[in-house]
Design a protein around this motif. Structure first.
Motif, short mmCIF file in Angstrom:
data_model
loop_
_atom_site.label_atom_id
_atom_site.label_comp_id
_atom_site.label_asym_id
_atom_site.label_seq_id
_atom_site.Cartn_x
_atom_site.Cartn_y
_atom_site.Cartn_z
N LEU A 1 42.74 -13.89 -22.08
CA LEU A 1 41.52 -14.58 -22.49
C LEU A 1 40.91 -15.34 -21.31
O LEU A 1 39.68 -15.40 -21.18
N GLY A 2 41.76 -15.91 -20.46
CA GLY A 2 41.24 -16.58 -19.26
C GLY A 2 40.52 -15.61 -18.34
O GLY A 2 39.45 -15.91 -17.79
N GLY A 3 41.09 -14.40 -18.17
CA GLY A 3 40.44 -13.39 -17.33
C GLY A 3 39.12 -12.93 -17.91
O GLY A 3 38.14 -12.73 -17.18
N ILE A 4 39.07 -12.76 -19.24
CA ILE A 4 37.83 -12.38 -19.91
C ILE A 4 36.77 -13.44 -19.70
O ILE A 4 35.59 -13.14 -19.46
N LEU A 5 37.17 -14.72 -19.80
CA LEU A 5 36.23 -15.81 -19.58
C LEU A 5 35.66 -15.78 -18.17
O LEU A 5 34.45 -15.99 -17.97
N VAL A 6 36.50 -15.50 -17.18
CA VAL A 6 36.04 -15.42 -15.79
C VAL A 6 35.01 -14.30 -15.64
O VAL A 6 33.95 -14.48 -15.01
N VAL A 7 35.30 -13.12 -16.21
CA VAL A 7 34.36 -11.99 -16.14
C VAL A 7 33.04 -12.35 -16.80
O VAL A 7 31.96 -12.04 -16.29
N LEU A 8 33.13 -13.03 -17.95
CA LEU A 8 31.92 -13.43 -18.67
C LEU A 8 31.06 -14.37 -17.83
O LEU A 8 29.84 -14.21 -17.72
N VAL A 9 31.72 -15.37 -17.20
CA VAL A 9 30.99 -16.32 -16.36
C VAL A 9 30.36 -15.61 -15.17
O VAL A 9 29.21 -15.89 -14.79
N LEU A 10 31.08 -14.66 -14.57
CA LEU A 10 30.53 -13.91 -13.43
C LEU A 10 29.28 -13.14 -13.84
O LEU A 10 28.29 -13.10 -13.10
N GLN A 11 29.32 -12.52 -15.01
CA GLN A 11 28.17 -11.75 -15.45
C GLN A 11 26.98 -12.66 -15.76
O GLN A 11 25.84 -12.36 -15.40
N LEU A 12 27.24 -13.78 -16.42
CA LEU A 12 26.15 -14.70 -16.74
C LEU A 12 25.57 -15.34 -15.49
O LEU A 12 24.39 -15.67 -15.44
N SER A 13 26.41 -15.53 -14.46
CA SER A 13 25.92 -16.16 -13.22
C SER A 13 24.84 -15.33 -12.55
O SER A 13 24.01 -15.85 -11.80
N ARG A 14 24.82 -14.02 -12.83
CA ARG A 14 23.86 -13.13 -12.18
C ARG A 14 22.45 -13.33 -12.69
O ARG A 14 21.49 -12.83 -12.11
N PHE A 15 22.28 -14.06 -13.80
CA PHE A 15 20.95 -14.34 -14.30
C PHE A 15 20.23 -15.40 -13.47
O PHE A 15 19.03 -15.59 -13.60
N ASP A 16 20.98 -16.13 -12.63
CA ASP A 16 20.41 -17.21 -11.81
C ASP A 16 20.79 -16.97 -10.36
O ASP A 16 21.97 -17.06 -10.00
N PRO A 17 19.81 -16.64 -9.48
CA PRO A 17 20.13 -16.33 -8.08
C PRO A 17 20.75 -17.49 -7.32
O PRO A 17 21.37 -17.31 -6.27
N ARG A 18 20.64 -18.73 -7.83
CA ARG A 18 21.22 -19.89 -7.13
C ARG A 18 22.73 -19.91 -7.23
O ARG A 18 23.40 -20.48 -6.36
N ILE A 19 23.29 -19.32 -8.28
CA ILE A 19 24.74 -19.36 -8.46
C ILE A 19 25.34 -17.97 -8.57
O ILE A 19 26.52 -17.82 -8.89
#
Length: 222
Positions: free
Chosen positions: A58-76
């Motif tokens: 579940l921790g790994g899935i959360l990391v993947v999710l955060v990485l994908q969502l981060s791509r919506f904002d070029p600053r992060i």
């Protein structure tokens, strides 16, 4: 919420599960954690290990999710090509797009070498292509990508994330750009803010949309 609305909401969630490997993995990890907890309480061998592994998953899935969502904002944004998240690059020279008679800014682009008409929509978070266009230009949903819910004139629809390896129009080239494959768009595709926000600037002057990539710019290999 009445029972009909509740059942419809549950059905919507269930319908999304088969469309996303990430959701399937989450459900599997939750079930494994639940089974592991029961086993651990009853002193069944490996119960504690199963519960710990499910927590790590579940921790790994959360990391993947955060990485994908981060791509919506070029600053992060973080690029992780190893899991299908390449760097999103927009480069080239100034490009001017005249206002069309219908009141929209339309451009003729090439996606992976195939011609596609796009409407520039500053209200759209992500660039979007229809299912028909995706088939024509060989765009596939990203493995393990999270489903995206889009609000359209026809209601809320589910869309899948993809990666456009190469998109070109005017003097601008975009590579590794996130986009969504959305049903019911027909032949209409949309340039969203995930491309526009990677420009140095964009503005409208005298009914002309002016797109200016960052400088100094990397020469575009046409």
């Amino acid at each position: 919420m009445d029972l009909d609305a509740l059942f419809n909401a549950i059905a919507g969630v269930i319908a999304e599960i088969p469309r996303s490997g990430l959701l399937l993995a989450t459900v599997a990890a939750l079930v494994a954690g639940w089974v592991g907890s029961i086993m651990a309480r009853r002193d069944v061998p490996f119960g504690l290990s199963i519960r710990r592994l499910s927590t790590l998953a579940l921790g790994g899935i959360l990391v993947v999710l955060v990485l994908q969502l981060s791509r919506f904002d070029p600053r992060i944004e973080l690029a992780v090509p190893q899991i299908g998240l390449p760097e999103q690059v927009v480069e080239g020279g100034e490009t001017r797009i005249p206002l069309a008679p219908d009141g929209h800014f339309w451009l003729r682009a090439e996606v992976n070498g195939e011609p596609v008409a796009f409407m520039v929509d500053t209200g759209a978070t992500l660039t979007a292509v229809s299912a028909q266009v995706a088939d024509r230009v060989d765009l596939e949903p990203r493995t393990g990508g999270i489903p995206v819910r889009l609000n359209t004139a026809n209601g809320t629809i589910s869309a899948e994330i993809t990666t456009i390896d190469d998109l070109r129009f005017g003097n601008v080239a975009a590579r590794g750009l996130d986009a969504v494959i959305a049903p019911n768009l027909g032949e209409t595709s949309v340039i969203g803010m995930n491309l526009l926000s990677r420009l140095q600037s964009w503005r409208v002057e005298d009914n002309t949309l002016i797109l200016v990539p960052h400088h100094p710019q990397v020469p575009v290999d046409w």
